[in-house]
Design a protein around this motif. Structure first.
Motif, PDB file in Angstrom:
ATOM      1  N   ILE A 130       0.823  -1.205   0.000  1.00  0.00           N
ATOM      2  CA  ILE A 130       0.000   0.000   0.000  1.00  0.00           C
ATOM      3  C   ILE A 130       0.861   1.261   0.000  1.00  0.00           C
ATOM      4  O   ILE A 130       0.506   2.287  -0.582  1.00  0.00           O
ATOM      5  N   ALA A 131       2.033   1.179   0.655  1.00  0.00           N
ATOM      6  CA  ALA A 131       2.875   2.355   0.856  1.00  0.00           C
ATOM      7  C   ALA A 131       3.429   2.906  -0.450  1.00  0.00           C
ATOM      8  O   ALA A 131       3.591   4.124  -0.609  1.00  0.00           O
ATOM      9  N   TYR A 132       3.717   2.019  -1.406  1.00  0.00           N
ATOM     10  CA  TYR A 132       4.303   2.477  -2.669  1.00  0.00           C
ATOM     11  C   TYR A 132       3.302   3.337  -3.443  1.00  0.00           C
ATOM     12  O   TYR A 132       3.625   4.444  -3.888  1.00  0.00           O
ATOM     13  N   GLY A 133       2.078   2.847  -3.576  1.00  0.00           N
ATOM     14  CA  GLY A 133       1.070   3.624  -4.282  1.00  0.00           C
ATOM     15  C   GLY A 133       0.683   4.885  -3.529  1.00  0.00           C
ATOM     16  O   GLY A 133       0.496   5.951  -4.130  1.00  0.00           O
ATOM     17  N   HIS A 134       0.564   4.773  -2.212  1.00  0.00           N
ATOM     18  CA  HIS A 134       0.177   5.920  -1.391  1.00  0.00           C
ATOM     19  C   HIS A 134       1.212   7.044  -1.497  1.00  0.00           C
ATOM     20  O   HIS A 134       0.860   8.211  -1.698  1.00  0.00           O
ATOM     21  N   TYR A 135       2.482   6.687  -1.348  1.00  0.00           N
ATOM     22  CA  TYR A 135       3.555   7.684  -1.439  1.00  0.00           C
ATOM     23  C   TYR A 135       3.508   8.431  -2.770  1.00  0.00           C
ATOM     24  O   TYR A 135       3.629   9.663  -2.814  1.00  0.00           O
ATOM     25  N   HIS A 136       3.322   7.687  -3.854  1.00  0.00           N
ATOM     26  CA  HIS A 136       3.320   8.335  -5.170  1.00  0.00           C
ATOM     27  C   HIS A 136       2.102   9.230  -5.364  1.00  0.00           C
ATOM     28  O   HIS A 136       2.184  10.232  -6.079  1.00  0.00           O
ATOM     29  N   GLY A 137       0.992   8.880  -4.712  1.00  0.00           N
ATOM     30  CA  GLY A 137      -0.163   9.766  -4.770  1.00  0.00           C
ATOM     31  C   GLY A 137       0.125  11.099  -4.107  1.00  0.00           C
ATOM     32  O   GLY A 137      -0.256  12.162  -4.612  1.00  0.00           O
ATOM     33  N   ILE A 138       0.813  11.048  -2.963  1.00  0.00           N
ATOM     34  CA  ILE A 138       1.212  12.283  -2.268  1.00  0.00           C
ATOM     35  C   ILE A 138       2.216  13.060  -3.120  1.00  0.00           C
ATOM     36  O   ILE A 138       2.096  14.281  -3.296  1.00  0.00           O
ATOM     37  N   LYS A 139       3.200  12.354  -3.648  1.00  0.00           N
ATOM     38  CA  LYS A 139       4.251  12.994  -4.449  1.00  0.00           C
ATOM     39  C   LYS A 139       3.657  13.688  -5.677  1.00  0.00           C
ATOM     40  O   LYS A 139       4.017  14.833  -5.986  1.00  0.00           O
ATOM     41  N   ILE A 178      11.011   3.073  -3.346  1.00  0.00           N
ATOM     42  CA  ILE A 178      10.980   4.533  -3.217  1.00  0.00           C
ATOM     43  C   ILE A 178      12.395   5.092  -3.105  1.00  0.00           C
ATOM     44  O   ILE A 178      12.738   6.112  -3.728  1.00  0.00           O
ATOM     45  N   ALA A 179      13.242   4.413  -2.332  1.00  0.00           N
ATOM     46  CA  ALA A 179      14.627   4.870  -2.159  1.00  0.00           C
ATOM     47  C   ALA A 179      15.376   4.892  -3.487  1.00  0.00           C
ATOM     48  O   ALA A 179      16.125   5.838  -3.782  1.00  0.00           O
ATOM     49  N   MET A 180      15.199   3.840  -4.291  1.00  0.00           N
ATOM     50  CA  MET A 180      15.880   3.785  -5.586  1.00  0.00           C
ATOM     51  C   MET A 180      15.387   4.902  -6.513  1.00  0.00           C
ATOM     52  O   MET A 180      16.173   5.493  -7.256  1.00  0.00           O
ATOM     53  N   GLU A 181      14.119   5.201  -6.456  1.00  0.00           N
ATOM     54  CA  GLU A 181      13.588   6.290  -7.279  1.00  0.00           C
ATOM     55  C   GLU A 181      14.130   7.635  -6.807  1.00  0.00           C
ATOM     56  O   GLU A 181      14.417   8.515  -7.629  1.00  0.00           O
ATOM     57  N   CYS A 182      14.259   7.804  -5.503  1.00  0.00           N
ATOM     58  CA  CYS A 182      14.854   9.042  -4.973  1.00  0.00           C
ATOM     59  C   CYS A 182      16.285   9.206  -5.462  1.00  0.00           C
ATOM     60  O   CYS A 182      16.708  10.312  -5.824  1.00  0.00           O
ATOM     61  N   GLN A 183      17.054   8.108  -5.474  1.00  0.00           N
ATOM     62  CA  GLN A 183      18.425   8.168  -5.989  1.00  0.00           C
ATOM     63  C   GLN A 183      18.441   8.578  -7.453  1.00  0.00           C
ATOM     64  O   GLN A 183      19.248   9.419  -7.869  1.00  0.00           O
ATOM     65  N   ASN A 184      17.559   8.006  -8.244  1.00  0.00           N
ATOM     66  CA  ASN A 184      17.495   8.322  -9.673  1.00  0.00           C
ATOM     67  C   ASN A 184      17.113   9.777  -9.919  1.00  0.00           C
ATOM     68  O   ASN A 184      17.531  10.392 -10.913  1.00  0.00           O
ATOM     69  N   GLU A 185      16.312  10.333  -9.002  1.00  0.00           N
ATOM     70  CA  GLU A 185      15.862  11.718  -9.139  1.00  0.00           C
ATOM     71  C   GLU A 185      16.760  12.690  -8.379  1.00  0.00           C
ATOM     72  O   GLU A 185      16.477  13.891  -8.326  1.00  0.00           O
ATOM     73  N   CYS A 187      17.259  13.097  -5.175  1.00  0.00           N
ATOM     74  CA  CYS A 187      16.625  13.759  -4.037  1.00  0.00           C
ATOM     75  C   CYS A 187      16.769  12.879  -2.804  1.00  0.00           C
ATOM     76  O   CYS A 187      17.089  11.687  -2.899  1.00  0.00           O
ATOM     77  N   ASN A 188      16.559  13.460  -1.636  1.00  0.00           N
ATOM     78  CA  ASN A 188      16.745  12.738  -0.387  1.00  0.00           C
ATOM     79  C   ASN A 188      15.636  11.714  -0.153  1.00  0.00           C
ATOM     80  O   ASN A 188      14.471  11.960  -0.465  1.00  0.00           O
ATOM     81  N   PHE A 189      16.023  10.575   0.392  1.00  0.00           N
ATOM     82  CA  PHE A 189      15.085   9.562   0.847  1.00  0.00           C
ATOM     83  C   PHE A 189      14.927   9.762   2.341  1.00  0.00           C
ATOM     84  O   PHE A 189      15.814   9.428   3.134  1.00  0.00           O
ATOM     85  N   ASN A 190      13.793  10.341   2.745  1.00  0.00           N
ATOM     86  CA  ASN A 190      13.556  10.704   4.136  1.00  0.00           C
ATOM     87  C   ASN A 190      12.652   9.660   4.784  1.00  0.00           C
ATOM     88  O   ASN A 190      11.430   9.659   4.578  1.00  0.00           O
ATOM     89  N   TYR A 191      13.267   8.778   5.568  1.00  0.00           N
ATOM     90  CA  TYR A 191      12.549   7.607   6.065  1.00  0.00           C
ATOM     91  C   TYR A 191      12.933   7.348   7.512  1.00  0.00           C
ATOM     92  O   TYR A 191      14.102   7.174   7.838  1.00  0.00           O
ATOM     93  N   LEU A 192      11.914   7.328   8.400  1.00  0.00           N
ATOM     94  CA  LEU A 192      12.107   7.058   9.824  1.00  0.00           C
ATOM     95  C   LEU A 192      11.256   5.847  10.203  1.00  0.00           C
ATOM     96  O   LEU A 192      10.037   5.845   9.992  1.00  0.00           O
TER      97      LEU A 192
END
Length: 323
Positions: A130-139, A178-185, A187-192
């Motif tokens: 669920i997190a992958y689709g949800h994150y991209h909706g926010i992005k 998500i992290a790999m996409e952030c690297q490609n773009e 930008c920072n991968f902000n994950y806690l």
């Protein structure tokens, strides 16, 4: 819309007051495409009825039934929301056959639509894919505003969910993707991650977390007696981002509280520490959306897990929108 079912009015039942004293009396069942844009921000519940990712990740399936069971339990709770705050049930995103990626894409589109319409989305799973689709909706929503806003992901979970997506994407890979996409773009991968267990993640996953500069708090520290220190870490993380997306994996809780999940363990965290952390996150004013993952009714006992999920939603809503 493909991979989508409209809301079911018959799941919203409970005590009748005729005064909207209970949430089943407050909620309005409205198809996704008909959710209005209110004068003030309101709340929309949306299911993600998919456990294909859990199956691919060798977990025990059954989470596909999670969204409806959570909604049923939630509807019986008391309503203390202000009258101007609308509460909608927009139905569920579904996974046809094994098309998990298509379901994630549909979820992404739905979340973007809800955010564009001034809704606070609460997405109910379903597997943690669920997190992958949800994150991209926010992005996609934030990108459309062209303000360059950053997203911080806070995951209440026993697992990093940083498995490499080889041979396939699954419920254990969303944050690695998500992290790999952030690297490609670039930008920072902000994950806690809050509540990580050493007995639930192998050495390679800890190494991946280190390589990706993931912030995390181990389960032996993620306890109420360390709340002040935990809040310091959360606040420090939130200061580095513009918006916060919270995802709660129900299998992070001890099975004493959440037996009905895809990967149960007695060694998880308690509801009390999560509720206290949610207060500090909400007080930042940066929380944009949230979800609950891995609800598996097939293994629930006396509806404990569904009630836990419902109470977490109740807490977040009533903290966001105080009467």
């Amino acid at each position: 819309m493909k991979h989508y079912n409209k809301p079911k009015k018959d799941i919203w039942q409970g005590r009748i007051s005729n005064k909207s004293l209970y949430l089943h009396e407050k909620v309005k069942c409205v198809p996704l495409e008909e959710i209005p844009e209110p004068p003030k921000k309101s709340i929309t519940l949306l299911g993600y009825a998919c456990d294909e990712g859990v199956k691919r990740n060798q977990g025990r399936i059954g989470a596909v039934k999670g969204p409806e069971v959570i909604k049923t339990s939630f509807g019986k709770l008391p309503n203390h929301l202000p009258s101007h705050v609308q509460l909608y049930d927009a139905g569920s995103i579904t996974c046809k056959n094994t098309a998990m990626e298509a379901a994630q894409n549909t979820l992404s589109e739905a979340v973007t639509t809800l955010l564009n319409n001034k809704q606070f989305p609460i997405i109910l799973g379903g597997g943690h894919d669920i997190a992958y689709g949800h994150y991209h909706g926010i992005k996609n929503h934030l990108d459309s505003k062209k303000e360059g806003q950053t997203i911080g992901i806070i995951n209440f979970d026993a697992h990093f969910d940083l498995r490499k997506n080889v041979p396939n994407n699954n419920s254990g890979t969303p944050f690695y993707q998500i992290a790999m996409e952030c690297q490609n773009e670039n930008c920072n991968f902000n994950y806690l991650c809050l509540g990580i267990r050493k007995d639930a993640n192998d050495r390679s996953l800890f190494q991946t977390a280190k390589d990706l500069n993931v912030n995390f708090i181990l389960s032996d520290t993620f306890q109420i007696q360390f709340l002040d220190e935990i809040n310091t870490w959360i606040n420090a993380f939130i200061k580095t981002v513009d918006k916060v997306y919270v995802t709660i994996d129900l299998d992070g809780f001890s099975s004493a509280y959440a037996p009905g999940v895809s990967a149960p363990s007695p060694m998880g965290f308690t509801p009390q520490i999560v509720l206290e952390c949610l207060k500090i996150i909400i007080s930042s004013g940066k929380l944009i959306s949230m979800d609950l993952a891995e609800m598996n009714p097939k293994y629930d006992i006396d509806g404990q897990t569904a009630k836990l999920a419902a109470s977490l939603m109740h807490h977040v809503m009533h903290t966001l929108y105080k009467a």
